[in-house]
Design a protein around this motif. Structure first.
Motif, PDB file in Angstrom:
ATOM      1  N   LEU A 567      51.402  74.910  56.942  1.00 47.97           N
ATOM      2  CA  LEU A 567      51.716  73.794  58.141  1.00 47.97           C
ATOM      3  C   LEU A 567      52.354  74.557  59.346  1.00 47.97           C
ATOM      4  O   LEU A 567      53.192  75.478  59.131  1.00 47.97           O
ATOM      5  CB  LEU A 567      52.918  72.923  57.447  1.00 47.97           C
ATOM      6  CG  LEU A 567      52.323  72.108  56.122  1.00 47.97           C
ATOM      7  CD1 LEU A 567      53.447  71.475  55.683  1.00 47.97           C
ATOM      8  CD2 LEU A 567      51.287  71.305  56.287  1.00 47.97           C
ATOM      9  N   CYS A 568      51.994  74.030  60.322  1.00 47.24           N
ATOM     10  CA  CYS A 568      52.364  74.672  61.659  1.00 47.24           C
ATOM     11  C   CYS A 568      53.054  73.495  62.340  1.00 47.24           C
ATOM     12  O   CYS A 568      52.821  72.465  62.437  1.00 47.24           O
ATOM     13  CB  CYS A 568      51.491  75.119  62.582  1.00 47.24           C
ATOM     14  SG  CYS A 568      50.713  76.710  61.783  1.00 47.24           S
ATOM     15  N   VAL A 569      54.566  73.693  62.555  1.00 46.19           N
ATOM     16  CA  VAL A 569      55.337  72.447  63.201  1.00 46.19           C
ATOM     17  C   VAL A 569      56.111  73.110  64.342  1.00 46.19           C
ATOM     18  O   VAL A 569      56.499  74.273  64.493  1.00 46.19           O
ATOM     19  CB  VAL A 569      56.201  71.915  62.412  1.00 46.19           C
ATOM     20  CG1 VAL A 569      55.581  70.999  61.295  1.00 46.19           C
ATOM     21  CG2 VAL A 569      57.194  72.771  61.722  1.00 46.19           C
ATOM     22  N   SER A 570      56.112  72.368  65.291  1.00 43.21           N
ATOM     23  CA  SER A 570      56.997  72.433  66.636  1.00 43.21           C
ATOM     24  C   SER A 570      58.693  72.147  66.451  1.00 43.21           C
ATOM     25  O   SER A 570      58.743  70.996  65.661  1.00 43.21           O
ATOM     26  CB  SER A 570      56.680  71.807  67.913  1.00 43.21           C
ATOM     27  OG  SER A 570      57.290  71.539  68.562  1.00 43.21           O
ATOM     28  N   PRO A 571      59.418  72.998  66.704  1.00 40.88           N
ATOM     29  CA  PRO A 571      60.774  72.431  66.671  1.00 40.88           C
ATOM     30  C   PRO A 571      61.502  71.441  67.327  1.00 40.88           C
ATOM     31  O   PRO A 571      62.462  70.875  67.289  1.00 40.88           O
ATOM     32  CB  PRO A 571      61.536  73.735  66.642  1.00 40.88           C
ATOM     33  CG  PRO A 571      60.863  74.453  67.764  1.00 40.88           C
ATOM     34  CD  PRO A 571      59.469  74.114  67.468  1.00 40.88           C
ATOM     35  N   ALA A 572      60.481  70.830  68.573  1.00 33.77           N
ATOM     36  CA  ALA A 572      60.950  70.122  69.661  1.00 33.77           C
ATOM     37  C   ALA A 572      61.176  68.663  68.931  1.00 33.77           C
ATOM     38  O   ALA A 572      60.063  68.278  68.333  1.00 33.77           O
ATOM     39  CB  ALA A 572      60.077  70.219  70.724  1.00 33.77           C
ATOM     40  N   HIS A 573      62.354  67.874  69.729  1.00 32.93           N
ATOM     41  CA  HIS A 573      62.248  66.576  69.285  1.00 32.93           C
ATOM     42  C   HIS A 573      61.046  65.593  69.591  1.00 32.93           C
ATOM     43  O   HIS A 573      60.852  64.821  69.213  1.00 32.93           O
ATOM     44  CB  HIS A 573      63.562  65.995  70.109  1.00 32.93           C
ATOM     45  CG  HIS A 573      64.061  64.679  69.936  1.00 32.93           C
ATOM     46  ND1 HIS A 573      63.389  63.486  70.247  1.00 32.93           N
ATOM     47  CD2 HIS A 573      65.141  64.102  69.275  1.00 32.93           C
ATOM     48  CE1 HIS A 573      64.002  62.639  69.678  1.00 32.93           C
ATOM     49  NE2 HIS A 573      65.014  62.948  69.248  1.00 32.93           N
ATOM     50  N   ARG A 574      60.444  66.203  71.094  1.00 28.49           N
ATOM     51  CA  ARG A 574      59.469  65.713  71.544  1.00 28.49           C
ATOM     52  C   ARG A 574      58.357  65.041  70.738  1.00 28.49           C
ATOM     53  O   ARG A 574      57.647  64.210  70.723  1.00 28.49           O
ATOM     54  CB  ARG A 574      58.761  66.456  72.657  1.00 28.49           C
ATOM     55  CG  ARG A 574      57.822  66.025  73.504  1.00 28.49           C
ATOM     56  CD  ARG A 574      57.351  66.782  74.497  1.00 28.49           C
ATOM     57  NE  ARG A 574      56.292  66.148  75.515  1.00 28.49           N
ATOM     58  CZ  ARG A 574      55.567  66.945  76.223  1.00 28.49           C
ATOM     59  NH1 ARG A 574      55.489  68.395  76.094  1.00 28.49           N
ATOM     60  NH2 ARG A 574      54.645  66.213  76.966  1.00 28.49           N
ATOM     61  N   TYR A 575      58.108  66.126  69.551  1.00 24.89           N
ATOM     62  CA  TYR A 575      56.852  66.017  68.641  1.00 24.89           C
ATOM     63  C   TYR A 575      57.517  65.549  67.554  1.00 24.89           C
ATOM     64  O   TYR A 575      56.767  65.778  66.373  1.00 24.89           O
ATOM     65  CB  TYR A 575      56.168  67.357  68.602  1.00 24.89           C
ATOM     66  CG  TYR A 575      55.930  67.896  70.010  1.00 24.89           C
ATOM     67  CD1 TYR A 575      54.900  67.313  70.538  1.00 24.89           C
ATOM     68  CD2 TYR A 575      56.256  68.987  70.257  1.00 24.89           C
ATOM     69  CE1 TYR A 575      54.339  67.632  71.903  1.00 24.89           C
ATOM     70  CE2 TYR A 575      55.945  69.774  71.606  1.00 24.89           C
ATOM     71  CZ  TYR A 575      54.887  68.792  72.332  1.00 24.89           C
ATOM     72  OH  TYR A 575      54.334  69.453  73.359  1.00 24.89           O
ATOM     73  N   ILE A 576      58.374  65.017  67.082  1.00 21.41           N
ATOM     74  CA  ILE A 576      59.134  64.620  65.800  1.00 21.41           C
ATOM     75  C   ILE A 576      58.253  63.665  65.032  1.00 21.41           C
ATOM     76  O   ILE A 576      58.222  63.895  63.931  1.00 21.41           O
ATOM     77  CB  ILE A 576      60.741  63.937  65.865  1.00 21.41           C
ATOM     78  CG1 ILE A 576      61.184  63.679  64.641  1.00 21.41           C
ATOM     79  CG2 ILE A 576      60.659  62.622  67.011  1.00 21.41           C
ATOM     80  CD1 ILE A 576      61.651  64.989  63.952  1.00 21.41           C
ATOM     81  N   THR A 577      57.664  62.937  65.553  1.00 18.06           N
ATOM     82  CA  THR A 577      56.719  61.972  64.854  1.00 18.06           C
ATOM     83  C   THR A 577      55.622  62.661  64.121  1.00 18.06           C
ATOM     84  O   THR A 577      55.271  62.627  62.897  1.00 18.06           O
ATOM     85  CB  THR A 577      56.066  60.899  65.930  1.00 18.06           C
ATOM     86  OG1 THR A 577      57.201  60.249  66.599  1.00 18.06           O
ATOM     87  CG2 THR A 577      55.437  59.979  65.040  1.00 18.06           C
ATOM     88  N   GLU A 578      54.956  63.668  65.120  1.00 19.16           N
ATOM     89  CA  GLU A 578      53.805  64.515  64.596  1.00 19.16           C
ATOM     90  C   GLU A 578      54.327  65.302  63.416  1.00 19.16           C
ATOM     91  O   GLU A 578      53.747  65.820  62.510  1.00 19.16           O
ATOM     92  CB  GLU A 578      53.067  65.459  65.780  1.00 19.16           C
ATOM     93  CG  GLU A 578      52.658  64.193  66.693  1.00 19.16           C
ATOM     94  CD  GLU A 578      53.268  63.569  67.742  1.00 19.16           C
ATOM     95  OE1 GLU A 578      54.330  63.784  67.847  1.00 19.16           O
ATOM     96  OE2 GLU A 578      52.647  62.961  68.590  1.00 19.16           O
TER      97      GLU A 578
END
Ligand SMILES: Nc1ncnc2c1ncn2[C@@H]1O[C@H](COP(=O)(O)OP(=O)(O)OP(=O)(O)O)[C@@H](O)[C@H]1O
Length: 631
Positions: A567-578
């Motif tokens: 799983l690759c995730v961004s730490p940013a709030h902007r993409y919290i839903t994703e």
């Protein structure tokens, strides 16, 4: 005049006398004048004397005056000194009166100080004895802590191993999660529906907790997700691959492996699978590169493992495809626009028969082919980042291995598969066979031991080492292969999947054809989630065929392959839903229990041809020209 004296004579005499008088008087006058002059002189002298006396007097009077002033000063000072003296005298008197008390006070203070010191000494002595005992306690506690830490580390490792065995036996899907660092493009923009302020850096909301936990924390959410392994933003490509590496040993042990990177667009899937976009880091390279991703590293490790085997017993083929708008496109074909179909065989294995595959001998060959495919792969700039992959990339390394004949039907006659529970009474092979087996596949030992441990857990029967020599003896292959000393052929595949990014269409800012791409990507990814859901809930129907992606990965997801989802995730709030959706997908994947992963059995149909390039299918599509000559 006397009578009878001549008158003249008289007068003459008189004149004479007068003249004499005059002369005498004149002399007297001269004398007096001299005296007068003398007196004048004297007077002048006296005047001078008077003058000097006067001057002396005046200087004397000055003297006297200054003397008087001095005296006055002296007397003033004397009076001041007198007064001071009196003060000093009175001070001295008071000091004298105090001084009388000083020795007494000194003695009093000294005795008090002595008492205090004694008390302190006692306290210190008791404290130092306490300290010594505390120190010994601390030392023993430190030792205990060290022991506990070591035990904890061992237990953690053991727990991890047991967990892995359990996962393997249950057929669970392993899920790793990688949080990428915050990037420039994580800056929020209100126009794009950002949660951050326009032009400001997005807040970090996805946090690395520890090796197994990741946490999403915002005003609305506070959720911890557990996975087999979690990598923080500072984790290196090497660190990520370290956890993948053991799976590759299984590939040569007869297991199919599938490693897929999942995550929203821009979350680091391509970075993880291939390497950095910067400096074309996933250019073919003979030497290991710090930034190269899982695909080149896996290929490197595979060839390293093969180099440890008996030469000429393994060959590797590569195919590279993309699923674009739900169509399979062969990226090694001269005409990638041709669509390809998927075949499902009776045993449930899936293949694309018309796909070109190319034999490779080095990691350089593999990466040349991958790079060739990447040049054709659909990629475009979205509002999230400039190299967004618009298709799912599947790189398949097929390992065709030929076991030495002692793996074929052995003299014992048993053809037991490792995956079937062993009977403690099964016939034992000769010690020589066991020895040869371990000589041939030293890497198998670990897997065997793990399997046996797992088996002894599940079947609670003692492992029967004697049956190990028949591991690959699924059928009588010796004769079929025809190669003296060589036995059956086993095909195992390593599927390396860089999925296209799930994305919020509003945020990626796509329109027209790109919107169709995005909706196809999202559709296939949600079909993937549906498949996992159906598997996790043991539904009778698993909708593999809803999309080409799920159909192609059918035997990896629902079959017997060892499957790792990165799983690759961004730490940013902007993409919290994703990010929450991605972590939820991973959690769902972990819930899937598929039964033990199975080893491939030797097939009688082919034998390894190591000398020539023999594409398994569609051989006309692939020419040797795909691999650039070494420069
Ligand atoms: N762990 C990381 N360290 C440094 N940079 C990273 C990391 N992960 C991603 N990046 C950078 O972030 C950007 C986006 O990453 P990448 O292209 O791998 O995302 P992606 O998930 O493949 O996106 P898409 O699905 O749109 O193709 C790239 O510039 C990449 O180099």
């Amino acid at each position: 005049m006397p009578l009878g004296i001549d008158r003249t004579h008289f007068y003459a005499e008189k004149v004479k006398k007068q003249e004499k008088d005059i002369r005498t008087k004149e002399e007297r006058i001269a004398q007096l004048e001299t005296e007068n002059a003398m007196l004048y002189l004297k007077l002048a002298q006296l005047h001078g004397t008077v003058q000097s006396v006067r001057q002396e007097n005046s200087s004397l009077s000055d003297h006297v005056e200054s003397e008087q002033t001095f005296r006055k000063d002296v007397s003033d000072k004397a009076s001041v000194l007198q007064r001071e003296l009196e003060t000093i005298r009175s001070d001295l008197q008071s000091v004298q009166s105090i001084a009388v008390d000083i020795p007494e006070q000194f003695e009093r203070y000294t005795s008090q100080a002595n008492k205090v010191m004694q008390r302190h000494r006692q306290v210190f002595q008791s404290q130092s004895s306490n300290m010594t005992s505390l120190q010994s306690q601390v030392t023993s506690m430190e030792l205990a802590l060290q022991e506990i830490t070591e035990r904890h580390a061992k237990e953690k490792k053991r727990r991890q191993e047991l967990h892995n065995i359990l996962m393997e036996l249950r057929g669970n899907i392993r899920v790793h999660c990688r949080i990428r660092p915050l990037m420039e493009f994580d800056c929020g923009n209100e126009d794009q529906g950002s949660l951050g302020k326009s032009g400001t850096r997005s807040e970090v909301v996805v946090h690395f907790v520890d090796d197994e936990n990741v946490c999403c924390r915002t005003a609305k959410h506070n959720k911890v997700f557990e996975f087999e392994r979690v990598f923080g933003p500072t984790e290196t490509q090497n660190g990520v691959f370290d956890e993948v590496q053991p799976m590759l040993t299984s590939l040569l042990d007869g297991y199919n492996i599938c490693i897929m990177a999942y995550g929203q667009t821009g979350s680091g899937k391509t970075h993880t699978m291939l390497g950095s976009h910067k400096n074309e880091d996933y250019n073919p390279s003979r030497d290991p590169h710090r930034d190269e991703g899982v695909i080149p590293r896996a290929a490197r490790e595979l060839f390293r493992l093969i180099s440890e085997k008996q030469s000429g017993t393994h060959k590797v083929e590569v195919s590279v495809l993309e699923i674009y708008n739900n169509d399979i496109r062969d990226l090694l074909s001269n005409d990638p626009s041709i669509k390809h179909d998927i075949n499902t065989s009776a045993d449930g294995s899936v293949s694309v028969p018309t796909l070109a595959s190319k034999q490779v001998d080095t990691v350089y060959d593999v990466m040349c082919l991958v790079q060739h495919g990447l040049r054709t792969r659909r990629e475009s700039a979205t509002m999230v980042h400039e190299h967004s992959s618009r298709s799912h990339l599947v790189v398949t390394l097929t390992v065709i291995s030929q076991a030495p004949s002692f793996f074929s039907k052995s003299s014992s006659g048993s053809s037991q598969d490792l995956d079937s529970p062993r009977s403690p009474n099964s016939p034992r092979s000769s010690t020589k066979n066991i020895k040869e087996y371990f000589n041939y596949l030293p890497s198998n030992l670990k897997v065997m031991q793990r399997d046996l441990r797992g088996r002894s857990l599940s079947a609670s029967s003692a492992p029967n080492l004697g049956s190990l020599s028949n591991t690959w003896s699924g059928s009588d292959q010796s004769a079929a292969s025809g190669a003296p000393g060589m036995g059956a052929v086993i095909r195992t595949k390593l599927q390396l999947v860089d999925l296209a990014g799930s994305e919020c269409v509003g945020m990626s800012g796509v329109k027209g054809a790109a919107l169709r791409e995005a909706s196809n990507i999202n559709k296939s990814l949600s079909a993937l989630a549906d498949v996992l859901g159906a598997l996790a809930e043991h539904r009778s129907h698993v909708p593999y065929r809803n999309t080409r992606l799920t159909h192609l990965l059918q035997d990896s997801i629902g079959g017997d392959a060892k499957l790792l989802v990165l799983l690759c995730v961004s730490p940013a709030h902007r993409y919290i839903t994703e990010s929450l959706q991605c972590l939820g997908f991973g959690t769902r994947a972990r819930q899937v229990q598929r039964g033990p992963t199975k080893r491939r059995l030797p097939s009688s149909a082919e034998k390894v041809e190591t000398s020539s390039v023999r594409p398994r299918s569609a051989s006309t599509n692939v020419g040797p020209s795909f691999i650039p000559k070494p420069t």
